[in-house]
Design a protein around this motif. Structure first.
Motif, PDB file in Angstrom:
ATOM      1  N   PHE A 141      40.606  91.589  40.180  1.00  0.00           N
ATOM      2  CA  PHE A 141      40.461  93.032  40.070  1.00  0.00           C
ATOM      3  C   PHE A 141      40.830  93.468  38.660  1.00  0.00           C
ATOM      4  O   PHE A 141      41.859  93.067  38.122  1.00  0.00           O
ATOM      5  N   ASP A 142      39.975  94.307  38.059  1.00  0.00           N
ATOM      6  CA  ASP A 142      40.330  94.931  36.796  1.00  0.00           C
ATOM      7  C   ASP A 142      40.569  96.410  37.039  1.00  0.00           C
ATOM      8  O   ASP A 142      40.363  96.926  38.144  1.00  0.00           O
ATOM      9  N   LEU A 143      40.999  97.116  35.980  1.00  0.00           N
ATOM     10  CA  LEU A 143      41.378  98.516  36.149  1.00  0.00           C
ATOM     11  C   LEU A 143      40.207  99.391  36.575  1.00  0.00           C
ATOM     12  O   LEU A 143      40.379 100.327  37.349  1.00  0.00           O
ATOM     13  N   GLU A 144      39.033  99.094  36.043  1.00  0.00           N
ATOM     14  CA  GLU A 144      37.870  99.906  36.415  1.00  0.00           C
ATOM     15  C   GLU A 144      37.557  99.774  37.901  1.00  0.00           C
ATOM     16  O   GLU A 144      37.293 100.758  38.591  1.00  0.00           O
ATOM     17  N   GLU A 185      39.666  91.574  29.149  1.00  0.00           N
ATOM     18  CA  GLU A 185      38.324  91.353  29.685  1.00  0.00           C
ATOM     19  C   GLU A 185      38.379  91.378  31.214  1.00  0.00           C
ATOM     20  O   GLU A 185      39.356  90.927  31.807  1.00  0.00           O
ATOM     21  N   PRO A 186      37.360  91.924  31.885  1.00  0.00           N
ATOM     22  CA  PRO A 186      37.342  91.881  33.353  1.00  0.00           C
ATOM     23  C   PRO A 186      37.471  90.455  33.860  1.00  0.00           C
ATOM     24  O   PRO A 186      36.917  89.529  33.285  1.00  0.00           O
ATOM     25  N   THR A 231      38.014 102.821  40.802  1.00  0.00           N
ATOM     26  CA  THR A 231      36.924 103.198  41.710  1.00  0.00           C
ATOM     27  C   THR A 231      37.332 103.028  43.168  1.00  0.00           C
ATOM     28  O   THR A 231      37.017 103.865  44.015  1.00  0.00           O
ATOM     29  N   ALA A 232      38.050 101.934  43.447  1.00  0.00           N
ATOM     30  CA  ALA A 232      38.466 101.647  44.824  1.00  0.00           C
ATOM     31  C   ALA A 232      39.617 102.525  45.273  1.00  0.00           C
ATOM     32  O   ALA A 232      39.811 102.747  46.464  1.00  0.00           O
ATOM     33  N   GLY A 233      40.430 103.030  44.326  1.00  0.00           N
ATOM     34  CA  GLY A 233      41.597 103.824  44.682  1.00  0.00           C
ATOM     35  C   GLY A 233      42.761 103.002  45.184  1.00  0.00           C
ATOM     36  O   GLY A 233      43.707 103.538  45.745  1.00  0.00           O
ATOM     37  N   VAL A 278      44.134  92.545  36.626  1.00  0.00           N
ATOM     38  CA  VAL A 278      44.198  92.959  35.225  1.00  0.00           C
ATOM     39  C   VAL A 278      44.820  94.345  35.146  1.00  0.00           C
ATOM     40  O   VAL A 278      44.383  95.267  35.834  1.00  0.00           O
ATOM     41  N   GLN A 279      45.861  94.492  34.289  1.00  0.00           N
ATOM     42  CA  GLN A 279      46.581  95.753  34.204  1.00  0.00           C
ATOM     43  C   GLN A 279      46.397  96.462  32.871  1.00  0.00           C
ATOM     44  O   GLN A 279      47.107  97.413  32.575  1.00  0.00           O
TER      45      GLN A 279
END
Length: 683
Positions: free
Chosen positions: A629-632, A623-624, A636-638, A617-618
């Motif tokens: 993978f979503d942006l949040e 919605e997640p 967090t993961a970098g 998701v970009q």
């Protein structure tokens, strides 16, 4: 009991045999301790620092007490523990505030450095910062800002107080797991934020006449600007780089050409330049003093020449910016001329070990950089080879020109072999015709460029530096012609993929053990050395890479990385492709994503069930996505990297997992003032 006595005697004998290399082993242990500190996944606490410090002291005390073969081992263990503790202290001693989030607004600061970014944009380094209304206690010590567009119209000088409107953010992390860690470099450079500006830079207050601690930087800037204004653009950038260590005027294409010809070491003010300069000063001073018979008979002209060389070398060290390679070169030169003063043998591995310890005491983080690694690797192997060649009596009958030519060829081959794996690991490039280029270019540098630079410096107070500039232009033009010709040869370079984490360190440790150990056990070092090279070659690159902002996705398709966008996130894209060993342009790498990957943007939703695709998701409005993978999650993961396992499932590792929990990447380990909670920073 007799069995154990025999083993103890064998160990004691083997350790006693290392006595002559104790200084080398001490440097090895110190470096190993530094590597251990930077290699642990979590920041050690004060108890670890105390334990390492006490262990070092205890081992030294026991070594002094017993003075046996085991004492040699205790010294090395003490050096290892000391290197760990010293690195930990250094990391806390340079601590400072790091910007916690993006900032746009007014920035005020003093210019302490001017250089160029990878995109060829002028870049300012500022201290004494004021960032809008940000409290001073959380304001970083230094900021580096690139100048775009109109911002380049009014270039400040070193020491100026400037005002500008800039977009700044915390130093970015690696582009992929186990990639280049700029956050760590920024921490030790006390850069708490980086960014860019497109608005004009306003000089609020010009630099005062008394520059204080910036006087040397001001001289460097003036000398560089003067040379750039009075020399052709093609050679001026190289001339300024080798004279004052400033690459502000150096064209990126020239750097790439020199790298492809294995001549980029000419840009670094290291052993070659320091050796040529101090040697020329030594022989010229000695020759001039020898013209007067009275001085020959009554004065120690050889020692006077050595003192003159030490002084000139110190001046060159300060003027060049005192990089790691230059520090090493000056310490080596100082050791050589100090040996002349004391009438002792000069060029030995002992001197190199002392230089390594001193450089690492000043900056233990330098161990991880290519400058330190390439400089010491090349110098060490050259000393070993030429010490062995000095025992060859049959070469004494050769003409001096033949001996010089052989020495040049051997130097080029040996330095190339020593630095090849390091250059491949850091720059992902392996030149094929470096020996040819160096055999031609290095003599030009020694017999034309450096003497011309000395002549320019000597005539500058009288306004006659143009003669020296003419000689430098002539010599550097010839070197660049050689570099261009060699770089244009078919198959002149190979592009190498990035090594797995720790491979370069294991290779270095294996080689050093094989060199330093006295006894047949040294030959066993071939096994881990070969194993690391095989592991490097055989290790696969990640099948999927996703950037920390989710905008860039790279998938390995039939051995080639395919990117989802043709522009944007250029630095990350370039890093991925270079680490793949395939440095094509981002536009060339752009292509259709495979069917099992779906990229969701602009607030839309996945088109297929989560079980049928990897979903990225970009857009924050979406919605997640389950199973993706979503942006949040990416923020967090970098960023993440994935590899397919034997069952066809993707196994993921994040940048956060790879970099660990260290001072330079974790706000939790720093208090609001940017000081360390462990209490190790010098007050």
């Amino acid at each position: 009991m007799q069995h154990w006595s025999w083993i103890w005697a064998a160990v004691e004998s083997a350790l006693q045999a290392q006595a002559q290399n104790l200084m080398h082993w001490t440097a090895f242990g110190f470096g190993l301790g530094i590597a251990a500190y930077f290699g642990v996944p979590r920041e050690p606490g004060p108890l670890v620092f105390l334990a390492a410090s006490l262990s070092a002291g205890l081992c030294v005390g026991l070594a002094i007490r017993f003075r046996t073969g085991i004492a040699r081992l205790l010294i090395v263990i003490a050096a290892l523990a000391g290197g760990f503790a010293w690195s930990q202290y250094r990391a806390h001693a340079v601590s400072g505030p790091v910007l916690s989030e993006r900032f746009y607004g007014a920035v005020q600061g003093r210019v302490v450095g001017i250089d160029r970014s990878l995109s060829e944009k002028p870049r300012l380094t500022l201290d004494h910062l004021v960032l809008g209304s940000l409290p001073q206690r959380v304001t970083p010590n230094r900021l580096r800002v690139a100048l775009h567009g109109r911002a380049q119209e009014n270039m400040p000088q070193i020491g100026d107080i400037v005002l500008l409107a800039a977009h700044v953010s915390p130093p970015p992390g690696p582009a992929e797991p186990y990639g280049y860690d700029f956050q760590r470099q920024a921490w030790f450079a006390q850069l708490g934020t980086v960014g860019y500006t497109r608005s004009p830079v306003m000089i609020w207050r010009a630099a005062p006449a008394d520059q204080g601690g910036l006087i040397v930087q001001k001289w460097r800037q003036k000398i560089g600007a003067h040379m750039a204004a009075h020399m052709p653009a093609r050679t001026a950038g190289v001339a300024v780089a080798i004279t004052v260590g400033d690459r502000m005027y150096l064209d990126r294409e020239v750097q790439q050409t020199l790298r492809a010809a294995n001549l980029s070491h000419l840009l670094a003010i290291s052993g070659l330049h320091m050796g040529l300069l101090t040697s020329l000063v030594f022989f010229l001073t000695r020759a001039l003093l020898s013209c007067l018979p009275y001085l020959i008979l009554n004065w120690p002209i050889k020692k006077i020449a050595a003192l003159m060389s030490i002084g000139v070398g110190a001046g060159y060290l300060m003027l060049s910016g005192a990089s790691v390679a230059t520090e090493r070169a000056y310490i080596m030169a100082f050791t050589i001329f100090a040996a002349v003063l004391l009438e002792r043998r000069a060029i030995t591995l002992h001197a190199l070990a002392i230089a390594a310890i001193l450089v690492l005491l000043l900056r233990p983080e330098a161990l991880l950089g290519p400058g330190f690694q390439m400089s010491f690797a090349a110098t060490g192997l050259l000393i070993i080879v030429f010490n062995a060649m000095s025992q060859w009596t049959w070469t004494a009958r050769w003409p001096s020109g033949t001996r010089y030519l052989m020495g040049s060829v051997v130097s080029a081959v040996v330095a190339g072999l020593a630095t090849a794996p390091i250059a491949a690991a850091h720059f992902k490039i392996l030149p094929h015709y470096g020996v040819l280029a160096n055999v031609v270019a290095v003599p030009i540098m020694g017999f034309v460029v450096k003497p011309s630079a000395i002549l320019a410096a000597a005539l500058a107070p009288f306004g006659g530096e143009a003669l020296g500039f003419w000689g430098m232009t002539l010599g550097l033009g010839a070197i660049l012609d050689v570099a261009s010709h060699v770089a244009d040869l078919p198959q002149s370079v190979s592009h190498i993929k990035a090594p797995p984490p720790g491979i370069l360190g294991l290779l270095a440790a294996s080689v050093l053990f094989g060199i330093l150990w006295q006894g047949r056990l040294r030959y066993l070092a071939v096994i881990p050395a070969c194993a690391t090279l095989i592991c490097w070659v055989m290790s696969p690159r990640p099948d999927v890479l996703i950037s920390g902002d989710g905008r860039l996705v790279g998938v390995m398709v039939q051995g080639t990385r395919v990117l989802n966008v043709a522009k944007g996130s250029g630095f990350v894209a370039r890093s991925w492709l270079e680490n793949d060993g395939n440095p094509i342009s981002q536009k060339s790498a752009y292509g259709a994503m495979p069917s099992w990957l779906e990229i969701v943007d602009k607030g839309s939703h996945p088109m297929r069930p989560c079980q049928a695709a990897l979903v990225v998701v970009q857009d924050w409005r979406s919605e997640p996505a389950c199973g993706g993978f979503d942006l949040e999650a990416l923020a967090t993961a970098g960023g993440v990297a994935g590899r397919f396992d034997s069952s066809g499932r993707l196994q993921w590792i994040t940048v956060r997992q790879a970099i660990g929990h260290r001072l330079w990447n974790s706000a939790e380990l720093r208090d609001a003032k940017g000081h360390d909670p462990a209490g190790l920073k010098a007050r």
